[in-house]
Design a protein around this motif. Structure first.
Motif, PDB file in Angstrom:
ATOM      1  N   ILE A   1       6.518   2.584 -11.511  1.00  0.00           N
ATOM      2  CA  ILE A   1       5.529   3.567 -11.065  1.00  0.00           C
ATOM      3  C   ILE A   1       6.206   4.904 -10.764  1.00  0.00           C
ATOM      4  CG2 ILE A   1       3.861   4.084  -9.240  1.00  0.00           C
ATOM      5  CD1 ILE A   1       3.396   1.056  -9.028  1.00  0.00           C
ATOM      6  N   GLN A   2       7.381   4.860 -10.129  1.00  0.00           N
ATOM      7  CA  GLN A   2       8.125   6.095  -9.871  1.00  0.00           C
ATOM      8  C   GLN A   2       8.497   6.792 -11.164  1.00  0.00           C
ATOM      9  OE1 GLN A   2       8.708   7.591  -7.099  1.00  0.00           O
ATOM     10  NE2 GLN A   2       9.254   6.216  -5.415  1.00  0.00           N
ATOM     11  N   PHE A   3       8.903   6.019 -12.147  1.00  0.00           N
ATOM     12  CA  PHE A   3       9.276   6.611 -13.432  1.00  0.00           C
ATOM     13  C   PHE A   3       8.052   7.222 -14.118  1.00  0.00           C
ATOM     14  CE2 PHE A   3      10.152   6.247 -18.039  1.00  0.00           C
ATOM     15  CZ  PHE A   3      11.288   7.046 -18.098  1.00  0.00           C
ATOM     16  N   ALA A   4       6.882   6.579 -14.009  1.00  0.00           N
ATOM     17  CA  ALA A   4       5.659   7.124 -14.597  1.00  0.00           C
ATOM     18  C   ALA A   4       5.276   8.438 -13.926  1.00  0.00           C
ATOM     19  CB  ALA A   4       4.526   6.103 -14.483  1.00  0.00           C
ATOM     20  N   LEU A   5       5.421   8.522 -12.603  1.00  0.00           N
ATOM     21  CA  LEU A   5       5.128   9.771 -11.900  1.00  0.00           C
ATOM     22  C   LEU A   5       6.090  10.879 -12.332  1.00  0.00           C
ATOM     23  CD1 LEU A   5       4.448   8.414  -8.294  1.00  0.00           C
ATOM     24  CD2 LEU A   5       2.769   9.261  -9.931  1.00  0.00           C
ATOM     25  N   ARG A   6       7.346  10.528 -12.488  1.00  0.00           N
ATOM     26  CA  ARG A   6       8.325  11.526 -12.925  1.00  0.00           C
ATOM     27  C   ARG A   6       8.010  12.012 -14.334  1.00  0.00           C
ATOM     28  NH1 ARG A   6      12.667   8.508 -13.025  1.00  0.00           N
ATOM     29  NH2 ARG A   6      12.659   8.401 -10.747  1.00  0.00           N
TER      30      ARG A   6
ATOM     31  N   GLY B   1       5.015  12.039 -15.759  1.00  0.00           N
ATOM     32  CA  GLY B   1       3.820  12.868 -15.705  1.00  0.00           C
ATOM     33  C   GLY B   1       4.109  14.262 -15.182  1.00  0.00           C
ATOM     34  N   THR B   2       5.006  14.366 -14.196  1.00  0.00           N
ATOM     35  CA  THR B   2       5.375  15.682 -13.668  1.00  0.00           C
ATOM     36  C   THR B   2       6.066  16.521 -14.735  1.00  0.00           C
ATOM     37  OG1 THR B   2       5.619  14.700 -11.469  1.00  0.00           O
ATOM     38  CG2 THR B   2       6.627  16.856 -11.831  1.00  0.00           C
ATOM     39  N   GLU B   3       6.941  15.891 -15.521  1.00  0.00           N
ATOM     40  CA  GLU B   3       7.635  16.615 -16.585  1.00  0.00           C
ATOM     41  C   GLU B   3       6.653  17.066 -17.670  1.00  0.00           C
ATOM     42  OE1 GLU B   3      10.556  13.886 -17.896  1.00  0.00           O
ATOM     43  OE2 GLU B   3      11.858  14.125 -16.134  1.00  0.00           O
ATOM     44  N   ARG B   4       5.667  16.240 -18.004  1.00  0.00           N
ATOM     45  CA  ARG B   4       4.677  16.624 -19.017  1.00  0.00           C
ATOM     46  C   ARG B   4       3.856  17.827 -18.590  1.00  0.00           C
ATOM     47  NH1 ARG B   4       0.839  11.917 -20.247  1.00  0.00           N
ATOM     48  NH2 ARG B   4      -0.297  13.710 -21.079  1.00  0.00           N
ATOM     49  N   SER B   5       3.560  17.890 -17.299  1.00  0.00           N
ATOM     50  CA  SER B   5       2.733  18.990 -16.810  1.00  0.00           C
ATOM     51  C   SER B   5       3.508  20.290 -16.662  1.00  0.00           C
ATOM     52  CB  SER B   5       2.113  18.613 -15.464  1.00  0.00           C
ATOM     53  OG  SER B   5       3.128  18.452 -14.477  1.00  0.00           O
ATOM     54  N   GLY B   6       4.841  20.207 -16.702  1.00  0.00           N
ATOM     55  CA  GLY B   6       5.656  21.403 -16.528  1.00  0.00           C
ATOM     56  C   GLY B   6       5.837  21.819 -15.087  1.00  0.00           C
ATOM     57  N   SER B   7       5.416  20.964 -14.144  1.00  0.00           N
ATOM     58  CA  SER B   7       5.549  21.291 -12.724  1.00  0.00           C
ATOM     59  C   SER B   7       6.996  21.110 -12.278  1.00  0.00           C
ATOM     60  CB  SER B   7       4.626  20.408 -11.891  1.00  0.00           C
ATOM     61  OG  SER B   7       4.820  20.632 -10.516  1.00  0.00           O
ATOM     62  N   THR B   8       7.403  21.950 -11.345  1.00  0.00           N
ATOM     63  CA  THR B   8       8.766  21.860 -10.803  1.00  0.00           C
ATOM     64  C   THR B   8       8.814  21.075  -9.503  1.00  0.00           C
ATOM     65  OG1 THR B   8       8.441  23.978  -9.662  1.00  0.00           O
ATOM     66  CG2 THR B   8       9.439  24.041 -11.868  1.00  0.00           C
ATOM     67  N   VAL B   9       7.638  20.774  -8.926  1.00  0.00           N
ATOM     68  CA  VAL B   9       7.575  20.027  -7.666  1.00  0.00           C
ATOM     69  C   VAL B   9       7.355  18.556  -7.992  1.00  0.00           C
ATOM     70  CG1 VAL B   9       6.402  19.767  -5.455  1.00  0.00           C
ATOM     71  CG2 VAL B   9       6.620  22.033  -6.510  1.00  0.00           C
ATOM     72  N   PRO B  10       8.258  17.671  -7.594  1.00  0.00           N
ATOM     73  CA  PRO B  10       8.102  16.254  -7.946  1.00  0.00           C
ATOM     74  C   PRO B  10       6.970  15.601  -7.166  1.00  0.00           C
ATOM     75  CG  PRO B  10       9.966  16.533  -6.473  1.00  0.00           C
ATOM     76  CD  PRO B  10       9.482  17.921  -6.797  1.00  0.00           C
TER      77      PRO B  10
ATOM     78  N   LEU C   1       0.858  -1.182   0.000  1.00  0.00           N
ATOM     79  CA  LEU C   1       0.000   0.000   0.000  1.00  0.00           C
ATOM     80  C   LEU C   1       0.890   1.227   0.000  1.00  0.00           C
ATOM     81  CD1 LEU C   1      -2.919   1.051   0.161  1.00  0.00           C
ATOM     82  CD2 LEU C   1      -2.664   1.106   2.641  1.00  0.00           C
ATOM     83  N   ALA C   2       0.675   2.106  -0.965  1.00  0.00           N
ATOM     84  CA  ALA C   2       1.528   3.284  -1.118  1.00  0.00           C
ATOM     85  C   ALA C   2       0.671   4.542  -1.099  1.00  0.00           C
ATOM     86  CB  ALA C   2       2.326   3.211  -2.423  1.00  0.00           C
ATOM     87  N   GLN C   3       1.277   5.629  -0.666  1.00  0.00           N
ATOM     88  CA  GLN C   3       0.611   6.927  -0.615  1.00  0.00           C
ATOM     89  C   GLN C   3       1.254   7.846  -1.635  1.00  0.00           C
ATOM     90  OE1 GLN C   3       0.798   9.097   3.136  1.00  0.00           O
ATOM     91  NE2 GLN C   3      -1.417   9.379   3.066  1.00  0.00           N
ATOM     92  N   LEU C   4       0.426   8.487  -2.449  1.00  0.00           N
ATOM     93  CA  LEU C   4       0.899   9.394  -3.491  1.00  0.00           C
ATOM     94  C   LEU C   4       0.574  10.824  -3.102  1.00  0.00           C
ATOM     95  CD1 LEU C   4      -0.281   7.539  -6.730  1.00  0.00           C
ATOM     96  CD2 LEU C   4       1.919   7.356  -5.578  1.00  0.00           C
ATOM     97  N   PHE C   5       1.550  11.712  -3.264  1.00  0.00           N
ATOM     98  CA  PHE C   5       1.352  13.148  -3.079  1.00  0.00           C
ATOM     99  C   PHE C   5       1.569  13.806  -4.433  1.00  0.00           C
ATOM    100  CE2 PHE C   5       2.626  11.472   1.005  1.00  0.00           C
ATOM    101  CZ  PHE C   5       1.727  12.068   1.886  1.00  0.00           C
ATOM    102  N   LEU C   6       0.479  14.279  -5.033  1.00  0.00           N
ATOM    103  CA  LEU C   6       0.513  14.818  -6.385  1.00  0.00           C
ATOM    104  C   LEU C   6       0.174  16.296  -6.344  1.00  0.00           C
ATOM    105  CD1 LEU C   6      -1.581  11.986  -8.102  1.00  0.00           C
ATOM    106  CD2 LEU C   6       0.899  12.067  -7.798  1.00  0.00           C
ATOM    107  N   GLN C   7       1.017  17.109  -6.968  1.00  0.00           N
ATOM    108  CA  GLN C   7       0.706  18.523  -7.091  1.00  0.00           C
ATOM    109  C   GLN C   7      -0.505  18.707  -7.993  1.00  0.00           C
ATOM    110  OE1 GLN C   7       2.247  20.952  -5.298  1.00  0.00           O
ATOM    111  NE2 GLN C   7       3.242  19.190  -4.326  1.00  0.00           N
ATOM    112  N   SER C   8      -1.319  19.701  -7.681  1.00  0.00           N
ATOM    113  CA  SER C   8      -2.581  19.879  -8.399  1.00  0.00           C
ATOM    114  C   SER C   8      -2.375  20.028  -9.896  1.00  0.00           C
ATOM    115  CB  SER C   8      -3.329  21.105  -7.847  1.00  0.00           C
ATOM    116  OG  SER C   8      -3.648  20.914  -6.489  1.00  0.00           O
ATOM    117  N   GLU C   9      -1.346  20.801 -10.283  1.00  0.00           N
ATOM    118  CA  GLU C   9      -1.135  21.028 -11.708  1.00  0.00           C
ATOM    119  C   GLU C   9      -0.549  19.807 -12.412  1.00  0.00           C
ATOM    120  OE1 GLU C   9       2.413  22.716  -9.436  1.00  0.00           O
ATOM    121  OE2 GLU C   9       0.227  22.686  -9.272  1.00  0.00           O
ATOM    122  N   ALA C  10       0.041  18.878 -11.638  1.00  0.00           N
ATOM    123  CA  ALA C  10       0.646  17.692 -12.240  1.00  0.00           C
ATOM    124  C   ALA C  10      -0.188  16.437 -12.030  1.00  0.00           C
ATOM    125  CB  ALA C  10       2.053  17.470 -11.665  1.00  0.00           C
ATOM    126  N   ALA C  11      -1.278  16.546 -11.267  1.00  0.00           N
ATOM    127  CA  ALA C  11      -2.053  15.347 -10.915  1.00  0.00           C
ATOM    128  C   ALA C  11      -2.639  14.675 -12.152  1.00  0.00           C
ATOM    129  CB  ALA C  11      -3.156  15.712  -9.924  1.00  0.00           C
TER     130      ALA C  11
END
Length: 734
Positions: free
Chosen positions: A243-248, A250-259, A12-22
Motif C-alpha cells: 500500500i505504501q508503494f502504491a501511494l508513492r 500515485g504521488t509520482e504519477r501526479s507530479g506532486s512533490t509532497v508525499p 485501521l490506517a489514516q491516509l493524508f493525500l495531497q489534493s493534486e495527488a489524491a
C-alpha cells in the motif's frame, strides 16, 4: 495452529493525500485492491459532497458509452423505427421519449414542406418525419408504445444498407445531387466510428474507474486549507508495504512533490474479516461464508472443509462409475477454464457450476474412492481379487432354489475377508441390504462423532488465541469430556465388537444400540442383551457420571465464576479510582466521570444481570448436550443417502439396462443403442444431477450445523476493498 487458518490481521490506517495527488493515489489503491475506505462524511448528503459534479459527468459519459458497449458478439447494432407525426406534437413527443427511455434513444426529425391530407377528416395537416435510433427489444417496445400514444404513423424501413440505397434511388430526383455528399459523409463517419470502436472498451473502463475514484474521494475529509484529503481505511497488516508503494507510485504519477502519508491507528472497533483465497479455495470459502462471515481472527473452517466436505459427500454418493463421470465433467471445466472465462455467459446455472468446478472435481475423486470401498460401479460389483467365500457351494445353492443367503457361520463357506472393500459375492445375495445396513450405519456414527469432536477441538485454539482461560476450563474441557464419555465410548464399542466377534460368533453379539440406551438409563437388568466384556457395568456407570458432572460445570460453575470476576473487577477499578482522588461514592458517579479518571473503566459494567447470564449459559448448555444426541443422529443421513443412491442405481440398471442386455429380440444393436441412450440420460439426470444435488445439500447441512457450530460464530462482517477488478467484473453486459 494459533496463527494457522485464521483470517488476515487487519489494521485501521489514516491516509493524508495531497489534493493534486489524491486522484492518482486512489487509482493506484484501486489497482492494488487491498484497502477498504470508511465513509468519514456519513451525515453529508451525496449531492453536497465535493466531487459530486465529477461523478455526474462520469455517469453521463457512462450512459453514452452503454449504447455502444461491447457484448459477446463484439458489437450490438443500433435499431430504429421511422414514421410521421403531427408537427405540433414534436416537442412533447421528444420529451416523453427522453424521460421514458432515460436518454437512451436518439431522435432525428424533419418537417414535411407540403401539407398532407388527413384520410379521416380530409383536412390539410402539417407533419414531420422522424427516425428514432435505440438498442434492444425493451427500448423498442417502449418507443412503439409512445408512438402509438401520440398517434404517430410508423412505416417499415429496411435495415440493410443495400435496401435503403435502392429505396433512396427511387425517391425524388432532388436528392440525387446530394447523394455524392451523403456518401462521402457516410464513409467519413464510418471511418471515425471504426477508429472509435477500437478504443470503446478502454473508454468504458476508464469512465468506470474515474467514477469509482470520485465516489471514493467523497468518503474523505478535507482539511481547512483545502489542500489535503484525510481518509481512513481498513487494510491487511501484511500488505502495508504494498500500500505504501502504491501511494508513492500515485504521488509520482501526479507530479506532486509532497508525499502521501499512511499512519496506523489504534482503535477498539472490530476490524472486518479478510480470508485470502485463490481460484481453488474460493469455492470452499464461499460455502463457509454462506453460513456467516467469521469473526475477526476466528478459526476459518474453509481449509478443513476442502477435505471433509467432498469426503462426506462421497460417503453418501459413493459409486465408482458415477464418480468417474463427475470427475471427467469437472476436469473439462478446469482444463478449459481460461477459454470459458474469456467467453462470459449469462446462464446463471452454468456460472454457478463453473464457480464450483474444483469442489465438483474433489467430490468426484472422493466418490471414486468410496465407490472402491463399497465395490459399487453403476450398481455392479467388480471381482478384482476373487471372493472370500467358497464359490462352489454358492453355485449349488443358486441351482437348487435361486436364492442365495450368505451366512459366515456355515462351516467351509467363509474363507476370510475381501482384500479391499466389500466382497463382490454380496451383490447377488438376498441379505445384502441387511449386511450393508449394519456396516454403513456404524460407519456413519463413527465418522459423525469424529467430525464433531474435531470441531469441538478447534474451539480450543480460539479460546487460546483470544486468551479466554475460563472458556477452556469451564467450556471446552467439559464439552469434550461429555462427548467423549458417551459418544466416544460408543465408537470404542463398535470397534471392540468388530474385533471381539468373528464371522462365526457375530450372531451372538449383543446389540450396541440397546447397550447404549441401557447405559444412559442405568438399566443393567436386561437379560436379553448380555455384556460385551467383563466389568462393563462399572466402566459405563463411571462414564455416565463423568458426563453428568460436566453439565453443572457449564451450567452453574461458569456463571458463578463470571459473577465473581465482575465483582472483583469492580472492586479493583473502585480502588484505582480512590487512588487517583475519587471519593468513596465512585460507583454511583456517572460513567463519563469514571472514564475521565480510570483509563480501563470501559471494562466496567455498573450492573451485572445475573439472570441474563444464567439464562444464556443455560441455553448454551442445553443446546450443546441435546445437540450431541441430535447431531449424532443427523449423521445417519450418511447411511440413509448411501443406501438410497445404491438402491436407485440398482433399480435403474434392472429396469432399463438389464432389459436391453437380456432381450433376445431381433432388434439387435439398434435396440440396445436406444436402451443405452435412455440409461445414460437417466443416469445423468437422476443419479448424477438430482442425487448429487441432494448429497451436496446434506453435506452442506452437516458442515453448517453439526461441525461449524462447535467453534465458529460467524457474526463478523466481510472485508470489501476498493478494487477496480471487482467493480469492472461482469459489468459490461449491463
Amino acid at each position: 495452529m494459533g496463527e494457522l487458518f485464521r483470517s488476515e490481521e487487519m489494521t485501521l490506517a489514516q491516509l493524508f493525500l495531497q489534493s493534486e495527488a489524491a486522484y492518482c493515489c486512489v487509482s493506484e489503491l484501486g489497482e492494488l485492491g487491498m484497502v477498504q475506505f470508511r465513509d468519514l462524511n456519513p451525515d453529508v448528503n451525496v449531492f453536497q459532497r465535493k466531487f459530486v459534479n465529477e461523478v455526474r459527468r462520469c455517469e453521463e459519459m457512462d450512459r453514452k458509452l452503454k449504447i455502444c458497449q461491447p457484448t459477446q458478439s463484439h458489437w450490438l447494432s443500433l435499431r430504429f423505427v421511422a414514421g410521421v407525426i403531427s408537427r405540433e406534437r414534436i416537442p412533447t413527443f421528444e420529451r416523453m421519449l427522453w424521460r421514458v427511455c432515460r436518454g437512451n434513444v436518439f431522435l432525428r426529425q424533419a418537417e414535411i414542406e407540403d401539407p398532407l391530407e388527413d384520410p379521416a377528416t380530409g383536412d390539410q395537416v402539417h407533419k414531420s418525419v422522424f427516425i428514432i435510433f435505440f438498442q434492444g427489444d425493451q427500448l423498442k417496445n417502449r418507443v412503439k408504445k409512445i408512438c402509438e400514444g401520440f398517434r404517430a404513423s410508423l412505416y417499415p424501413c429496411p435495415e440493410t444498407p443495400q435496401e435503403r440505397k435502392e429505396m433512396a434511388a427511387g425517391v425524388n430526383t432532388r436528392i440525387d445531387d446530394l447523394q455524392m455528399v451523403l456518401n462521402q459523409t457516410e464513409d467519413h463517419r464510418q471511418r471515425v466510428l471504426q477508429a472509435a470502436a477500437k478504443t470503446m472498451r478502454v473508454w468504458f473502463i476508464k469512465v468506470r474507474k474515474m467514477k469509482a475514484i470520485y465516489h471514493t474521494l467523497n468518503l474523505c475529509n478535507i482539511d481547512v486549507t483545502q489542500k489535503c484529503l484525510i481518509a481512513e481505511v481498513w487494510c491487511p497488516v501484511s500488505d502495508l508495504d504494498s500500500i505504501q508503494f502504491a501511494l508513492r507510485r500515485g504521488t509520482e504519477r501526479s507530479g506532486s512533490t509532497v508525499p502521501s502519508i499512511l499512519n496506523r491507528m489504534t482503535t477498539k472497533q472490530t476490524p472486518p474479516t479478510f480470508n485470502k483465497t485463490n481460484k481453488f479455495t474460493s469455492g470452499f470459502q464461499n460455502i463457509v461464508d454462506a453460513y456467516g462471515i467469521g469473526n475477526y481472527r476466528e478459526i476459518n473452517p474453509a481449509p478443513y472443509t476442502i477435505i471433509t466436505f467432498p469426503f462426506l459427500f462421497a460417503v453418501m454418493f459413493g459409486d465408482m462409475g458415477h464418480g468417474v463421470l463427475m470427475t471427467c465433467a469437472a476436469l473439462y471445466l478446469v482444463i478449459r477454464e481460461s477459454r470459458i472465462l474469456s467467453q462470459k455467459t449469462d446462464n446463471e446455472m452454468f456460472n454457478m457450476v463453473f464457480a464450483g468446478r474444483y469442489i465438483i472435481l474433489l467430490m468426484g475423486i472422493f466418490s471414486v474412492y468410496t465407490g472402491v470401498i463399497y465395490n459399487d460401479c453403476f450398481s455392479k460389483s467388480l471381482n478384482m481379487f476373487g471372493s472370500g467365500w467358497s464359490v462352489r457351494p454358492m453355485f449349488e445353492t443358486l441351482n437348487e432354489n435361486k436364492v442365495l443367503q450368505l451366512d459366515p457361520a456355515v462351516p467351509g463357506v467363509f474363507n476370510g475377508p475381501y482384500p479391499l472393500g466389500i466382497d463382490p459375492i454380496w451383490n447377488i445375495a438376498t441379505n445384502k441390504l441387511t449386511f450393508l445396513n449394519s456396516f454403513k450405519m456404524k460407519m456413519s456414527v463413527i465418522l459423525g462423532v469424529i467430525h464433531m469432536m474435531f470441531g469441538v477441538s478447534l474451539s480450543l485454539f480460539n479460546h487460546l488465541y483470544f486468551k479466554k482461560p475460563l472458556n477452556i476450563f469451564l467450556g471446552f474441557i467439559p464439552e469434550i469430556v461429555f462427548m467423549a464419555s458417551l459418544f466416544g465410548y460408543l465408537i470404542i464399542l463398535v470397534f471392540y465388537k468388530w474385533t471381539a466377534y468373528d464371522a462365526f460368533t457375530s450372531k451372538d453379539a449383543p446389540s450396541l444400540l440397546i447397550a447404549f440406551i441401557n447405559m444412559c438409563l442405568f438399566n443393567y437388568g436386561d437379560v436379553t442383551n448380555k455384556p460385551l466384556y467383563r466389568g462393563q457395568m462399572g466402566i459405563q456407570i463411571v462414564l455416565v457420571l463423568i458426563a453428568l458432572a460436566c453439565v453443572p460445570c457449564m451450567l452453574i460453575v461458569k456463571t458463578m465464576v463470571l459473577r465473581r470476576q465482575h465483582l472483583w473487577k469492580n472492586r479493583h477499578l473502585v480502588s484505582s479510582g480512590m487512588a487517583v482522588g475519587l471519593s468513596v461514592d465512585v460507583v454511583p458517579i456517572k460513567r463519563a466521570l469514571i472514564l475521565e479518571y480510570i483509563p480501563d473503566a470501559h471494562l466496567l459494567s455498573l450492573q451485572f444481570d445475573f439472570g441474563d447470564v444464567a439464562v444464556h449459559q443455560a441455553i448454551h448448555t442445553i443446546e450443546y448436550c441435546l445437540g450431541c444426541i441430535s447431531n449424532t443422529a443427523s449423521y445417519l443421513r450418511l447411511w440413509a443417502l448411501s443406501l438410497a443412491h445404491a438402491q436407485l442405481s440398482e433399480v435403474l440398471w434392472t429396469m432399463v439396462m438389464h432389459l436391453g442386455l437380456s432381450s433376445r429380440s431381433g432388434g439387435g444393436f439398434f435396440g440396445l443403442s436406444i436402451i443405452f441412450a435412455a440409461f445414460a440420460m437417466l443416469t445423468v439426470c437422476i443419479l448424477l444431477i438430482m442425487e448429487g444435488l441432494s448429497a451436496f445439500l446434506h453435506a452442506l447441512r452437516l458442515h453448517w450445523v453439526e461441525f461449524q457450530n462447535k467453534f465458529y460464530t460467524g457474526q463478523g462482517f466481510k472485508f470489501v476493498p476498493f478494487s477496480f477488478e471487482s467493480i469492472l467484473e461482469g459489468r459490461f453486459d449491463e
